[in-house]
Scaffold this motif. Structure first.
Motif, PDB file in Angstrom:
ATOM      1  N   ALA A 170       0.834  -1.208   0.000  1.00 19.34           N
ATOM      2  CA  ALA A 170       0.000   0.000   0.000  1.00 19.34           C
ATOM      3  C   ALA A 170       0.864   1.252   0.000  1.00 19.34           C
ATOM      4  N   SER A 171       0.329   2.314  -0.575  1.00 18.52           N
ATOM      5  CA  SER A 171       0.998   3.618  -0.482  1.00 18.52           C
ATOM      6  C   SER A 171       0.848   4.113   0.954  1.00 18.52           C
ATOM      7  N   PRO A 172       1.703   5.059   1.381  1.00 18.25           N
ATOM      8  CA  PRO A 172       1.554   5.595   2.742  1.00 18.25           C
ATOM      9  C   PRO A 172       0.146   6.147   3.014  1.00 18.25           C
ATOM     10  N   GLU A 173      -0.472   6.764   1.987  1.00 15.09           N
ATOM     11  CA  GLU A 173      -1.823   7.329   2.162  1.00 15.09           C
ATOM     12  C   GLU A 173      -2.843   6.217   2.404  1.00 15.09           C
ATOM     13  N   GLU A 174      -2.750   5.142   1.595  1.00 20.64           N
ATOM     14  CA  GLU A 174      -3.663   3.994   1.754  1.00 20.64           C
ATOM     15  C   GLU A 174      -3.521   3.380   3.145  1.00 20.64           C
ATOM     16  N   ALA A 175      -2.267   3.214   3.567  1.00 20.97           N
ATOM     17  CA  ALA A 175      -2.002   2.603   4.874  1.00 20.97           C
ATOM     18  C   ALA A 175      -2.564   3.476   5.992  1.00 20.97           C
ATOM     19  N   ARG A 176      -2.376   4.789   5.846  1.00 19.01           N
ATOM     20  CA  ARG A 176      -2.869   5.723   6.865  1.00 19.01           C
ATOM     21  C   ARG A 176      -4.396   5.701   6.920  1.00 19.01           C
ATOM     22  N   GLU A 177      -5.037   5.657   5.748  1.00 20.64           N
ATOM     23  CA  GLU A 177      -6.501   5.641   5.686  1.00 20.64           C
ATOM     24  C   GLU A 177      -7.056   4.365   6.334  1.00 20.64           C
ATOM     25  N   ALA A 178      -6.421   3.223   6.021  1.00 22.09           N
ATOM     26  CA  ALA A 178      -6.883   1.946   6.585  1.00 22.09           C
ATOM     27  C   ALA A 178      -6.714   1.929   8.101  1.00 22.09           C
ATOM     28  N   SER A 179      -5.582   2.464   8.596  1.00 21.02           N
ATOM     29  CA  SER A 179      -5.354   2.454  10.051  1.00 21.02           C
ATOM     30  C   SER A 179      -6.331   3.389  10.761  1.00 21.02           C
ATOM     31  N   ASN A 180      -6.671   4.524  10.124  1.00 20.08           N
ATOM     32  CA  ASN A 180      -7.650   5.446  10.709  1.00 20.08           C
ATOM     33  C   ASN A 180      -9.043   4.827  10.756  1.00 20.08           C
ATOM     34  N   SER A 181      -9.427   4.141   9.657  1.00 25.01           N
ATOM     35  CA  SER A 181     -10.732   3.465   9.619  1.00 25.01           C
ATOM     36  C   SER A 181     -10.790   2.384  10.697  1.00 25.01           C
ATOM     37  N   PHE A 182      -9.690   1.646  10.824  1.00 25.83           N
ATOM     38  CA  PHE A 182      -9.631   0.579  11.829  1.00 25.83           C
ATOM     39  C   PHE A 182      -9.767   1.174  13.235  1.00 25.83           C
ATOM     40  N   ARG A 183      -9.039   2.254  13.484  1.00 27.66           N
ATOM     41  CA  ARG A 183      -9.079   2.881  14.817  1.00 27.66           C
ATOM     42  C   ARG A 183     -10.499   3.329  15.163  1.00 27.66           C
ATOM     43  N   ARG A 184     -11.147   4.011  14.226  1.00 32.65           N
ATOM     44  CA  ARG A 184     -12.510   4.507  14.482  1.00 32.65           C
ATOM     45  C   ARG A 184     -13.462   3.363  14.809  1.00 32.65           C
ATOM     46  N   ALA A 185     -13.389   2.297  14.004  1.00 32.98           N
ATOM     47  CA  ALA A 185     -14.290   1.159  14.201  1.00 32.98           C
ATOM     48  C   ALA A 185     -14.007   0.452  15.524  1.00 32.98           C
ATOM     49  N   LEU A 186     -12.707   0.350  15.864  1.00 29.19           N
ATOM     50  CA  LEU A 186     -12.326  -0.372  17.087  1.00 29.19           C
ATOM     51  C   LEU A 186     -12.798   0.362  18.343  1.00 29.19           C
ATOM     52  N   VAL A 187     -12.516   1.657  18.419  1.00 29.55           N
ATOM     53  CA  VAL A 187     -12.827   2.381  19.663  1.00 29.55           C
ATOM     54  C   VAL A 187     -14.324   2.644  19.824  1.00 29.55           C
ATOM     55  N   THR A 188     -15.085   2.603  18.704  1.00 28.41           N
ATOM     56  CA  THR A 188     -16.539   2.797  18.817  1.00 28.41           C
ATOM     57  C   THR A 188     -17.272   1.459  18.894  1.00 28.41           C
ATOM     58  N   GLY A 189     -16.511   0.352  18.774  1.00 25.77           N
ATOM     59  CA  GLY A 189     -17.148  -0.968  18.826  1.00 25.77           C
ATOM     60  C   GLY A 189     -17.971  -1.273  17.588  1.00 25.77           C
ATOM     61  N   ASP A 237     -11.395  -4.123  30.810  1.00 26.04           N
ATOM     62  CA  ASP A 237     -11.986  -3.470  31.982  1.00 26.04           C
ATOM     63  C   ASP A 237     -11.597  -1.991  31.981  1.00 26.04           C
ATOM     64  N   GLY A 238     -12.342  -1.178  31.240  1.00 20.72           N
ATOM     65  CA  GLY A 238     -12.017   0.245  31.169  1.00 20.72           C
ATOM     66  C   GLY A 238     -12.390   0.826  29.819  1.00 20.72           C
ATOM     67  N   THR A 239     -12.039   2.091  29.623  1.00 17.90           N
ATOM     68  CA  THR A 239     -12.350   2.782  28.366  1.00 17.90           C
ATOM     69  C   THR A 239     -11.177   2.619  27.396  1.00 17.90           C
ATOM     70  N   LEU A 240     -11.473   2.074  26.202  1.00 20.05           N
ATOM     71  CA  LEU A 240     -10.448   1.838  25.193  1.00 20.05           C
ATOM     72  C   LEU A 240     -10.316   3.055  24.286  1.00 20.05           C
ATOM     73  N   THR A 241      -9.096   3.547  24.144  1.00 18.75           N
ATOM     74  CA  THR A 241      -8.833   4.642  23.203  1.00 18.75           C
ATOM     75  C   THR A 241      -7.672   4.251  22.294  1.00 18.75           C
ATOM     76  N   GLY A 242      -7.669   4.820  21.108  1.00 18.54           N
ATOM     77  CA  GLY A 242      -6.604   4.510  20.154  1.00 18.54           C
ATOM     78  C   GLY A 242      -6.010   5.780  19.580  1.00 18.54           C
ATOM     79  N   GLU A 243      -4.695   5.824  19.527  1.00 22.56           N
ATOM     80  CA  GLU A 243      -3.994   7.004  18.989  1.00 22.56           C
ATOM     81  C   GLU A 243      -3.212   6.572  17.760  1.00 22.56           C
TER      82      GLU A 243
END
Length: 298
Positions: A170-189, A237-243
């Motif tokens: 993947a290009s850096p942009e593609e990789a960044r977009e996929a990781s951002n989508s993953f983060r949003r989905a993960l922390v919101t369940g 056990d707690g609030t999950l956040t992703g950076e």
């Protein structure tokens, strides 16, 4: 007047320190072991007659490689006794590492995980030739073999690695977009959101080192990975956040539970989907994600 005088040996070592650390880390996958290797290389370097050294950079890399090879053989025994999969130690890196596309690909947890399958000598040769562009004469001197043998080892190692790495990274942009989508989905369940970003045959590898809960084997397939991750989120056990941040020169996530680091997630992305997930939870491997580690191939 400045009375502070640095001796030539120290000057040379300091000038090349980031390169030497990067060589050792790329060979070992462990920052702590790379630091130990640099200490051993320094002790040998101060004994050298600098008047006899034509190329200080090459000589320092040679000493470092030899020490790293010794350490790699010791590490091999440690890894055999390790609980569950062994992943490289993730490093928080500066933006300039990501800008060097070749270096960031070679430093990615995805490629370093593949390098674990090489023999110590194959790994040393691959790293010196493919990552740092050293010639076979220099590599031969570092591994005590002939240039022809070094060339043959490099060919074998490259074939082995090429068979396992993606054909269309993947290009850096593609990789960044996929990781951002993953983060949003993960922390919101958002389980459907996670499923949308995972490739059907995604592979999930987690490293708890026996100190934190982690899958003892690779989890394969989007449905199984999703179930595993959903179960882990439920147990959290707690609030999950992703950076979102730069891990080994590539987009990654630092996951926290109630503000405390739970682990580091690195990705391999192909065709805008996550094909591989690497989750490091072993607390002994999470000491280098709070401040940047300078890495260079020059």
């Amino acid at each position: 007047m400045n009375n502070h005088v640095t001796d030539p040996a120290t000057e040379a070592f300091v000038a090349h320190r980031d390169l030497l650390f990067t060589v050792a880390y790329e060979m070992l996958g462990s920052a702590a072991d790379a630091e130990d290797v640099l200490q051993e290389a320094w002790l040998r370097w101060v004994e050298v007659d600098l008047a006899q050294v034509r190329d200080q950079r090459a000589y320092l890399v040679r000493i470092t490689t030899r020490q790293a090879l010794n350490r790699l053989r010791t590490l091999k025994r440690r890894k055999e006794a390790y609980v569950g999969p062994w992943l490289p130690e993730p490093l928080l890196t500066a933006p300039d590492v990501a800008e060097d596309v070749e270096l960031s690909e070679n430093l990615s947890l995805a490629l370093m995980f593949i390098l674990e399958t090489l023999s110590p000598t194959e790994r040393a040769v691959f790293v010196l030739h493919e990552v740092f562009d050293f010639g076979y004469d220099e590599i031969a001197a570092a591994i005590d073999k002939s240039p022809a043998a070094a060339r043959q080892i490099a060919y074998r190692a490259r074939q082995h690695v090429d068979a396992r790495r993606p054909r269309t990274p993947a290009s850096p942009e593609e990789a960044r977009e996929a990781s951002n989508s993953f983060r949003r989905a993960l922390v919101t369940g958002d389980l459907q959101g996670l499923l949308d970003v995972l490739a059907p045959d995604v592979v999930f590898v987690s490293d708890g080192g026996g100190l934190r809960l982690a899958a003892l084997r690779q989890v394969v397939g989007a449905d199984k990975v999703l179930r595993y991750m959903a179960g882990s989120i439920d147990k959290a056990d707690g609030t999950l956040t992703g950076e979102t941040t730069m891990i080994n020169g590539n987009p990654g996530l630092i996951l926290r539970l109630d503000g405390v680091i739970d682990g580091v997630l690195a990705f391999r992305v192909e065709n805008a989907r996550v094909t591989d997930l690497y989750y490091v939870r072993n607390p002994e491997k999470l000491t280098r994600v709070e401040s940047e580690t300078p890495l260079t191939s020059r």
